[in-house]
Design a protein around this motif. Structure first.
Motif, PDB file in Angstrom:
ATOM      1  N   ARG A  63       0.826  -1.202   0.000  1.00 39.33           N
ATOM      2  CA  ARG A  63       0.000   0.000   0.000  1.00 39.33           C
ATOM      3  C   ARG A  63       0.867   1.261   0.000  1.00 39.33           C
ATOM      4  N   ARG A  64       2.075   1.155   0.493  1.00 37.09           N
ATOM      5  CA  ARG A  64       2.936   2.328   0.609  1.00 37.09           C
ATOM      6  C   ARG A  64       3.917   2.454  -0.557  1.00 37.09           C
ATOM      7  N   GLY A  65       3.758   1.624  -1.571  1.00 41.86           N
ATOM      8  CA  GLY A  65       4.641   1.692  -2.720  1.00 41.86           C
ATOM      9  C   GLY A  65       6.001   1.066  -2.495  1.00 41.86           C
ATOM     10  N   GLN A  66       6.151   0.279  -1.432  1.00 42.62           N
ATOM     11  CA  GLN A  66       7.432  -0.356  -1.129  1.00 42.62           C
ATOM     12  C   GLN A  66       7.450  -1.755  -1.749  1.00 42.62           C
ATOM     13  N   THR A  67       7.712  -1.785  -3.043  1.00 41.64           N
ATOM     14  CA  THR A  67       7.589  -3.025  -3.797  1.00 41.64           C
ATOM     15  C   THR A  67       8.576  -4.088  -3.334  1.00 41.64           C
ATOM     16  N   HIS A  68       9.830  -3.724  -3.153  1.00 43.76           N
ATOM     17  CA  HIS A  68      10.832  -4.696  -2.719  1.00 43.76           C
ATOM     18  C   HIS A  68      10.466  -5.287  -1.358  1.00 43.76           C
ATOM     19  N   GLU A  69      10.032  -4.417  -0.449  1.00 38.46           N
ATOM     20  CA  GLU A  69       9.674  -4.892   0.887  1.00 38.46           C
ATOM     21  C   GLU A  69       8.464  -5.825   0.832  1.00 38.46           C
ATOM     22  N   ALA A  70       7.498  -5.487  -0.003  1.00 37.99           N
ATOM     23  CA  ALA A  70       6.310  -6.335  -0.135  1.00 37.99           C
ATOM     24  C   ALA A  70       6.690  -7.700  -0.695  1.00 37.99           C
ATOM     25  N   ASP A  99      -4.061  -5.517 -13.991  1.00 37.62           N
ATOM     26  CA  ASP A  99      -2.889  -6.043 -14.699  1.00 37.62           C
ATOM     27  C   ASP A  99      -3.103  -5.997 -16.207  1.00 37.62           C
ATOM     28  N   ALA A 100      -4.300  -6.393 -16.645  1.00 32.02           N
ATOM     29  CA  ALA A 100      -4.597  -6.371 -18.079  1.00 32.02           C
ATOM     30  C   ALA A 100      -4.529  -4.958 -18.634  1.00 32.02           C
ATOM     31  N   ALA A 101      -5.053  -3.993 -17.878  1.00 29.27           N
ATOM     32  CA  ALA A 101      -5.045  -2.603 -18.333  1.00 29.27           C
ATOM     33  C   ALA A 101      -3.623  -2.115 -18.585  1.00 29.27           C
ATOM     34  N   GLU A 102      -2.704  -2.442 -17.664  1.00 28.48           N
ATOM     35  CA  GLU A 102      -1.323  -1.989 -17.844  1.00 28.48           C
ATOM     36  C   GLU A 102      -0.696  -2.620 -19.083  1.00 28.48           C
ATOM     37  N   LEU A 103      -0.960  -3.894 -19.309  1.00 29.26           N
ATOM     38  CA  LEU A 103      -0.379  -4.559 -20.478  1.00 29.26           C
ATOM     39  C   LEU A 103      -0.999  -4.039 -21.773  1.00 29.26           C
ATOM     40  N   PHE A 104      -2.295  -3.781 -21.778  1.00 32.54           N
ATOM     41  CA  PHE A 104      -2.916  -3.176 -22.958  1.00 32.54           C
ATOM     42  C   PHE A 104      -2.286  -1.807 -23.238  1.00 32.54           C
ATOM     43  N   ALA A 105      -2.109  -1.020 -22.184  1.00 30.78           N
ATOM     44  CA  ALA A 105      -1.543   0.316 -22.353  1.00 30.78           C
ATOM     45  C   ALA A 105      -0.108   0.250 -22.864  1.00 30.78           C
ATOM     46  N   LEU A 113     -15.847  -2.061  -3.468  1.00 31.40           N
ATOM     47  CA  LEU A 113     -15.351  -2.907  -2.385  1.00 31.40           C
ATOM     48  C   LEU A 113     -14.658  -2.109  -1.286  1.00 31.40           C
ATOM     49  N   GLY A 114     -14.465  -0.820  -1.499  1.00 32.46           N
ATOM     50  CA  GLY A 114     -13.769  -0.002  -0.522  1.00 32.46           C
ATOM     51  C   GLY A 114     -12.270  -0.240  -0.490  1.00 32.46           C
ATOM     52  N   ALA A 115     -11.733  -0.807  -1.577  1.00 35.59           N
ATOM     53  CA  ALA A 115     -10.302  -1.129  -1.650  1.00 35.59           C
ATOM     54  C   ALA A 115      -9.531   0.091  -2.162  1.00 35.59           C
ATOM     55  N   ALA A 116      -9.406   1.097  -1.311  1.00 34.29           N
ATOM     56  CA  ALA A 116      -8.785   2.355  -1.720  1.00 34.29           C
ATOM     57  C   ALA A 116      -7.348   2.170  -2.150  1.00 34.29           C
ATOM     58  N   TRP A 117      -6.634   1.237  -1.506  1.00 32.44           N
ATOM     59  CA  TRP A 117      -5.231   1.036  -1.880  1.00 32.44           C
ATOM     60  C   TRP A 117      -5.114   0.438  -3.279  1.00 32.44           C
ATOM     61  N   CYS A 118      -6.098  -0.373  -3.682  1.00 29.55           N
ATOM     62  CA  CYS A 118      -6.090  -0.929  -5.036  1.00 29.55           C
ATOM     63  C   CYS A 118      -6.341   0.163  -6.064  1.00 29.55           C
ATOM     64  N   VAL A 119      -7.252   1.061  -5.753  1.00 27.08           N
ATOM     65  CA  VAL A 119      -7.529   2.182  -6.641  1.00 27.08           C
ATOM     66  C   VAL A 119      -6.273   3.041  -6.803  1.00 27.08           C
ATOM     67  N   ALA A 120      -5.610   3.337  -5.675  1.00 23.87           N
ATOM     68  CA  ALA A 120      -4.399   4.165  -5.722  1.00 23.87           C
ATOM     69  C   ALA A 120      -3.288   3.469  -6.508  1.00 23.87           C
ATOM     70  N   ARG A 121      -3.139   2.166  -6.317  1.00 24.53           N
ATOM     71  CA  ARG A 121      -2.110   1.422  -7.040  1.00 24.53           C
ATOM     72  C   ARG A 121      -2.383   1.430  -8.537  1.00 24.53           C
ATOM     73  N   GLU A 178      -4.067   3.636 -10.245  1.00 26.51           N
ATOM     74  CA  GLU A 178      -3.798   4.981 -10.750  1.00 26.51           C
ATOM     75  C   GLU A 178      -2.299   5.191 -10.965  1.00 26.51           C
ATOM     76  N   GLU A 179      -1.490   4.754 -10.012  1.00 25.43           N
ATOM     77  CA  GLU A 179      -0.046   4.928 -10.117  1.00 25.43           C
ATOM     78  C   GLU A 179       0.532   4.133 -11.284  1.00 25.43           C
ATOM     79  N   ARG A 180       0.034   2.917 -11.490  1.00 25.98           N
ATOM     80  CA  ARG A 180       0.566   2.073 -12.561  1.00 25.98           C
ATOM     81  C   ARG A 180       0.193   2.592 -13.942  1.00 25.98           C
ATOM     82  N   LEU A 181      -0.998   3.157 -14.070  1.00 25.03           N
ATOM     83  CA  LEU A 181      -1.471   3.581 -15.395  1.00 25.03           C
ATOM     84  C   LEU A 181      -1.178   5.038 -15.708  1.00 25.03           C
ATOM     85  N   ARG A 182      -0.779   5.801 -14.712  1.00 31.07           N
ATOM     86  CA  ARG A 182      -0.490   7.221 -14.945  1.00 31.07           C
ATOM     87  C   ARG A 182       0.582   7.440 -16.008  1.00 31.07           C
ATOM     88  N   PRO A 183       1.664   6.640 -16.048  1.00 31.07           N
ATOM     89  CA  PRO A 183       2.683   6.862 -17.089  1.00 31.07           C
ATOM     90  C   PRO A 183       2.158   6.719 -18.511  1.00 31.07           C
TER      91      PRO A 183
END
Length: 244
Positions: A1-8, A105-111, A133-141, A143-148
């Motif tokens: 949720r905090r963008g710490q991919t390596h730690e996750a 995941d599909a959206a990022e690969l299509f993009a 579902l109230g999964a705010a962290w999924c929404v934020a993730r 957004e971050e992945r598709l913003r580029p």
């Protein structure tokens, strides 16, 4: 949720341990594959795939191991269509969180392959369900992945009218979701069979699905709820049964 991919990823590595129970693995293996690919650890993504495929081979009929393997293969193979098809499977069986995640995941690969319309449709459906579902962290993730790729939440959820279904198309979609064949839909709505087929193709395109099985009640209702009020049609009679 905090963008710490390596730690996750490090926190999830015990899932790859051979002693870990399978029941705790299936839901995390695609996550490990995704995170591993993001930090250029294809070896770990491949390990997650190998474990899921071993489970797939042990299943008497397609189950959670099979869906995990399909998801991992789609990520490693950079195959957005396979992931979109898996999302339709999740939709049919009511696994809404997985539906939202795999569409992300599909959206990022299509993009990444410049299939912007398909990326937008996949991201939109993912965001709608994750928000429900109230999964705010999924929404934020997402957004971050598709913003580029220039896809932002506000723009994706505020599509032009060309991306909305017309009242007739929504009527067709309701009947398809209820299991009506094209011939009965044509009779009910006073359309030609060819017109019904064209409407079904248009519905699939707008909903971001590849087969009529993807035109589910939940997908149609989510689309209807998101439409601007100015073009939101009134629902007509019941579609609970087929014509005889």
């Amino acid at each position: 949720r905090r963008g710490q991919t390596h730690e996750a990823l490090d926190a999830l590595l015990p899932v790859l341990d051979g002693d870990a129970p399978w029941a705790a693995r299936h839901q995390w293996l695609p996550v490990i594959a995704r995170l591993a690919l993001q930090v250029e650890r294809a070896d770990l993504a491949r390990q997650a795939l190998d474990i899921s495929e071993a489970g797939e081979r042990s299943e008497d009929s397609p189950g959670r191991a099979t869906t995990a393997a399909t998801w991992c293969r789609g990520l490693l193979g950079r195959d957005p269509e396979a992931l979109r098809a898996l999302a339709e499977t999740f939709h049919r069986v009511g696994r809404r969180f997985e539906y939202a995640a795999v569409l992300e995941d599909a959206a990022e690969l299509f993009a990444a392959t410049n299939r912007v319309d398909e990326a937008r449709a996949a991201l939109r459906n993912s965001l709608l369900v994750a928000t429900e579902l109230g999964a705010a962290w999924c929404v934020a993730r997402a957004e971050e992945r598709l913003r580029p790729y220039g896809l932002r939440r506000a723009e994706v959820l505020r599509q032009p009218e060309a991306h909305w279904l017309t009242p007739v198309e929504l009527g067709v979609a309701d009947l398809v979701a209820a299991g009506w064949p094209d011939s009965d839909i044509a009779h009910r709505l006073s359309l030609s069979p060819q017109a019904v087929r064209e409407h079904v193709e248009r519905v699939q395109q707008v909903l971001g699905v590849t087969t009529r099985l993807g035109i589910t009640r939940s997908a149609v209702e989510a689309h209807r709820a998101a439409q601007p009020s100015a073009i939101k049609p009134h629902r007509s009679g019941s579609t609970s049964g087929r014509l005889r």
